[in-house]
Design an enzyme around this catalytic site. Structure first.
Site, PDB file in Angstrom:
ATOM      1  N   GLU A 195       0.814  -1.219   0.000  1.00  0.00           N
ATOM      2  CA  GLU A 195       0.000   0.000   0.000  1.00  0.00           C
ATOM      3  C   GLU A 195       0.847   1.267   0.000  1.00  0.00           C
ATOM      4  O   GLU A 195       0.328   2.378  -0.093  1.00  0.00           O
ATOM      5  CB  GLU A 195      -0.905   0.010   1.250  1.00  0.00           C
ATOM      6  CG  GLU A 195      -2.028  -1.020   1.233  1.00  0.00           C
ATOM      7  CD  GLU A 195      -1.620  -2.388   1.797  1.00  0.00           C
ATOM      8  OE1 GLU A 195      -0.413  -2.705   1.786  1.00  0.00           O
ATOM      9  OE2 GLU A 195      -2.516  -3.136   2.242  1.00  0.00           O
ATOM     10  N   LYS A 204      -1.140 -12.536  23.110  1.00  0.00           N
ATOM     11  CA  LYS A 204      -1.696 -11.852  24.269  1.00  0.00           C
ATOM     12  C   LYS A 204      -1.816 -12.844  25.421  1.00  0.00           C
ATOM     13  O   LYS A 204      -2.638 -13.747  25.388  1.00  0.00           O
ATOM     14  CB  LYS A 204      -3.065 -11.253  23.945  1.00  0.00           C
ATOM     15  CG  LYS A 204      -3.532 -10.325  25.049  1.00  0.00           C
ATOM     16  CD  LYS A 204      -4.551  -9.327  24.531  1.00  0.00           C
ATOM     17  CE  LYS A 204      -4.582  -8.129  25.453  1.00  0.00           C
ATOM     18  NZ  LYS A 204      -5.620  -7.179  25.119  1.00  0.00           N
ATOM     19  N   TRP A 251       0.932  -8.107  26.146  1.00  0.00           N
ATOM     20  CA  TRP A 251       1.354  -8.489  24.789  1.00  0.00           C
ATOM     21  C   TRP A 251       2.774  -9.035  24.786  1.00  0.00           C
ATOM     22  O   TRP A 251       3.639  -8.520  25.484  1.00  0.00           O
ATOM     23  CB  TRP A 251       1.295  -7.279  23.862  1.00  0.00           C
ATOM     24  CG  TRP A 251      -0.087  -6.759  23.652  1.00  0.00           C
ATOM     25  CD1 TRP A 251      -0.598  -5.609  24.166  1.00  0.00           C
ATOM     26  CD2 TRP A 251      -1.127  -7.367  22.889  1.00  0.00           C
ATOM     27  NE1 TRP A 251      -1.902  -5.462  23.758  1.00  0.00           N
ATOM     28  CE2 TRP A 251      -2.262  -6.525  22.972  1.00  0.00           C
ATOM     29  CE3 TRP A 251      -1.224  -8.545  22.130  1.00  0.00           C
ATOM     30  CZ2 TRP A 251      -3.459  -6.816  22.346  1.00  0.00           C
ATOM     31  CZ3 TRP A 251      -2.423  -8.823  21.499  1.00  0.00           C
ATOM     32  CH2 TRP A 251      -3.526  -7.972  21.617  1.00  0.00           C
TER      33      TRP A 251
HETATM   34  P1  AMP Z   1       3.729  -6.524   1.772  1.00  0.00           P
HETATM   35  O1  AMP Z   1       2.587  -5.632   1.508  1.00  0.00           O
HETATM   36  O2  AMP Z   1       3.536  -7.910   1.265  1.00  0.00           O
HETATM   37  O3  AMP Z   1       5.005  -5.908   1.280  1.00  0.00           O
HETATM   38  O4  AMP Z   1       3.865  -6.701   3.351  1.00  0.00           O
HETATM   39  C1  AMP Z   1       3.963  -5.593   4.194  1.00  0.00           C
HETATM   40  C2  AMP Z   1       4.211  -6.040   5.599  1.00  0.00           C
HETATM   41  O5  AMP Z   1       5.463  -6.736   5.697  1.00  0.00           O
HETATM   42  C3  AMP Z   1       4.345  -4.897   6.572  1.00  0.00           C
HETATM   43  O6  AMP Z   1       3.091  -4.416   6.990  1.00  0.00           O
HETATM   44  C4  AMP Z   1       5.145  -5.539   7.697  1.00  0.00           C
HETATM   45  O7  AMP Z   1       4.320  -6.291   8.560  1.00  0.00           O
HETATM   46  C5  AMP Z   1       6.055  -6.493   6.974  1.00  0.00           C
HETATM   47  N1  AMP Z   1       7.381  -5.870   6.774  1.00  0.00           N
HETATM   48  C6  AMP Z   1       7.851  -5.272   5.685  1.00  0.00           C
HETATM   49  N2  AMP Z   1       9.121  -4.857   5.861  1.00  0.00           N
HETATM   50  C7  AMP Z   1       9.463  -5.181   7.126  1.00  0.00           C
HETATM   51  C8  AMP Z   1      10.640  -5.009   7.933  1.00  0.00           C
HETATM   52  N3  AMP Z   1      11.746  -4.434   7.461  1.00  0.00           N
HETATM   53  N4  AMP Z   1      10.588  -5.460   9.211  1.00  0.00           N
HETATM   54  C9  AMP Z   1       9.491  -6.059   9.710  1.00  0.00           C
HETATM   55  N5  AMP Z   1       8.365  -6.265   8.997  1.00  0.00           N
HETATM   56  C10 AMP Z   1       8.337  -5.830   7.720  1.00  0.00           C
END
Ligand code: AMP
Length: 547
Positions: free
Chosen positions: A328, A439, A444
């Site tokens: 997004e 939880k 948490w």
């Molecule tokens: P996507 O839309 O498939 O790219 O997934 C996005 C989600 O991936 C985010 O909302 C995070 O939960 C996770 N995410 C992306 N980059 C990171 C990062 N560097 N560290 C931790 N979680 C990440």
């Protein structure tokens, strides 16, 4: 008083036109589906993009039409990105790792007018045939000599291009016009579409290199391991030509040995991908005793890179930076580049940045909020849901009012679903996906923190913490892990490693060893699948006789 400057619309095609003029010796190296290596400089690619644009117009594709792709990273996929944008059409990348049912849903929802397919994915497309939108035009991305036999009424890509002139009078388009469409399926329910514009794409391409300063060096080579079907390969097909880099496109072979061989042969300087890919490459590096020659810069995103892996790469002289982002958000939101004040500081001080999700890129605003939506301080302690806004963030989901209503707060900020803290220097620490937090007794527990601690155990190769329902505590964490070959890590050993960093009640109740962890279509551990697999699992203290 109004400024008195021109307002020229931002266009994606101008990125490639710029590269062809300013960096004519740079371009694309593609490990193709057909098994060969294709090389072309940006001027030649621009010519092919013009031919393709003419071919698309001949097929009846025009402004606003969605052109789907089922393809790996390669020059033809890149050509489609630019040819569709150039004529005002929308490039809709499909993730071939999704189940057929979801792919059919996505294509119907998007109303795709055409589908461009890599030869190795033709069988997958054939399996979708009944679910495809009516009147869909199929094209296989190869030359006539290597056109596979197929039940689809499909045209051949090179045959389509051949008759056309290699120039195009690119139309002026409103910069808000849609240019790219990517569905995210990280959540439950149907996948949701993010519809990028010419403007958002160009702004993203201009802002990422401003922050990710070390990775973009004109004349060097960058490898998007992250697929072009996953949020436009994090924008690299735009940022690389804009900054004068050559793209090394890996095609479909993304295992450690294939990547190593490609990187070594093509002198890749910077590589971008998710942690699972870097874990596989690290195995290969360990086997060979050194990293691929010239590899100096690693950008990781999509999930957090564990400290142990970051250390291992840094020990090999490779600078690691973590980027956080979302489909997004076009997708990059942060950069993990060590700021000047910490350059030359001891590794531990730098690791505080490198193991965080980084700091926000120019043009984006972040806030963390509590359950009532009240903003929390950026003090590194307060933890709440991260909300974002900016020109590269979606304003709505494509044709999905219900999902849109659920995703934005009253002031129009987008709720990411990530639970995070931000410190006074802007360092973002992702504590968890809201739905992955455990939880226990009203408190948490961060699954990510436990996983990172568990990975410090040398016998654990990969792991995931999931919540298991508990009648007294609500939920309790368990650790599901893949052991290193020959290792047999125990729960007690893992507890011993975690103990200095966690309260006792936060430690996992069990360690379950498995052969492999289920991955999502974008290469992350699928906790959704894991939770399903453990639906009948009983915690040790609830087993008959107790534990
Ligand atoms: P996507 O839309 O498939 O790219 O997934 C996005 C989600 O991936 C985010 O909302 C995070 O939960 C996770 N995410 C992306 N980059 C990171 C990062 N560097 N560290 C931790 N979680 C990440």
């Amino acid at each position: 008083m109004q400024g008195m400057m021109m307002h020229r619309p931002l266009r994606i095609i101008d990125i490639l036109r710029h590269a062809a003029e300013a960096f004519p010796d740079q371009g694309l190296v593609s490990a193709r589906d057909e098994g060969d290596i294709h090389r072309a400089a940006y001027p030649e690619i621009l010519g092919r993009v013009a031919q393709l644009a003419r071919a698309l117009r001949d097929m009846g594709i025009g402004p606003g039409d969605r052109v789907a792709t089922l393809a790996w990273n390669g020059h033809r996929h890149f050509e489609l990105y630019y040819a569709t944008a150039g004529i005002g059409a929308v490039c809709h990348t499909l993730n071939p790792r999704l189940p057929a049912e979801q792919l059919a849903y996505i294509m119907q929802h998007a109303g795709d007018a055409a589908l461009f397919i890599d030869p190795s994915l033709v069988a997958l497309a054939e399996g979708l045939a009944d679910g495809m939108p009516a009147g869909l035009r199929c094209v296989v991305m190869t030359d006539p000599a290597r056109m596979p036999a197929t039940a689809l009424a499909a045209a051949c890509y090179e045959e389509l291009l051949a008759p056309h002139a290699a120039d195009y009078d690119w139309p002026e388009l409103p910069e808000e016009s849609a240019a790219g469409l990517c569905y995210t399926s990280g959540t439950t329910g149907h996948p949701k579409g993010a519809l990028y514009s010419q403007r958002s794409t160009v702004l993203h391409a201009m802002s990422v290199p401003l922050s990710q300063t070390r990775s973009f060096v004109a004349g060097r080579r960058v490898l998007p391991v992250v697929p072009m079907f996953h949020v436009n390969a994090w924008g690299l097909p735009y940022t690389a030509p804009l900054t004068g880099m050559t793209l090394v496109m890996p095609g479909k072979a993304l295992d450690g040995a294939s990547l190593y061989a490609l990187m070594e042969r093509e002198s890749v300087y910077s590589g971008w991908g998710v942690p699972t890919v870097w874990a596989n490459l690290l195995d290969e590096i360990d086997r060979r005793g050194r990293p691929p020659a010239g590899f100096a810069d690693l950008v990781v995103g999509g999930a957090a890179m564990p400290r142990a892996m970051t250390d291992a790469y840094e020990d090999h002289g490779i600078t690691v930076s973590q980027a956080w982002g979302m489909t997004e958000m076009s997708p990059i939101g942060t950069n993990g580049v060590v700021p000047p004040v910490l350059q030359g500081a001891p590794r531990d001080a730098q690791m505080a940045v490198k193991t965080s999700a980084g700091r926000r890129n120019f043009g984006l605003e972040f806030k963390i909020v509590d359950d009532d939506g009240t903003p929390l301080p950026h003090d590194g302690q307060a933890t709440g849901e991260l909300h974002v806004r900016g020109n590269t963030v979606i304003a709505a989901y494509f044709r999905n009012d219900a999902a849109t209503r659920a995703a934005f707060d009253a002031e129009g900020w987008f709720g990411t679903g990530d639970v995070a803290s931000i410190d006074a220097t802007g360092r973002l620490v992702i504590r968890d996906r809201a739905k992955d937090l455990v939880k226990s007794g009203g408190e948490w527990i961060s699954s990510i923190d436990l996983e990172n601690a568990a990975l410090a155990h040398p016998g654990i190769r990969a792991c995931a913490v999931i919540a298991i329902p508990h009648p007294r505590w609500d939920e309790r964490p368990i650790l599901v892990a893949v052991a290193e070959a020959g290792a047999r890590p125990s729960l007690e050993e893992v507890h011993a490693r975690m103990a200095p960093h966690f309260a006792r009640w936060q430690l996992p109740d069990d360690l379950v060893l498995v052969d492999e962890l289920p991955l999502t279509a974008t290469g992350k551990v699928s906790k959704l699948t894991l939770r399903d697999r453990f639906a009948d699992y009983t915690l040790p203290d609830l087993r008959e006789g107790g534990a």
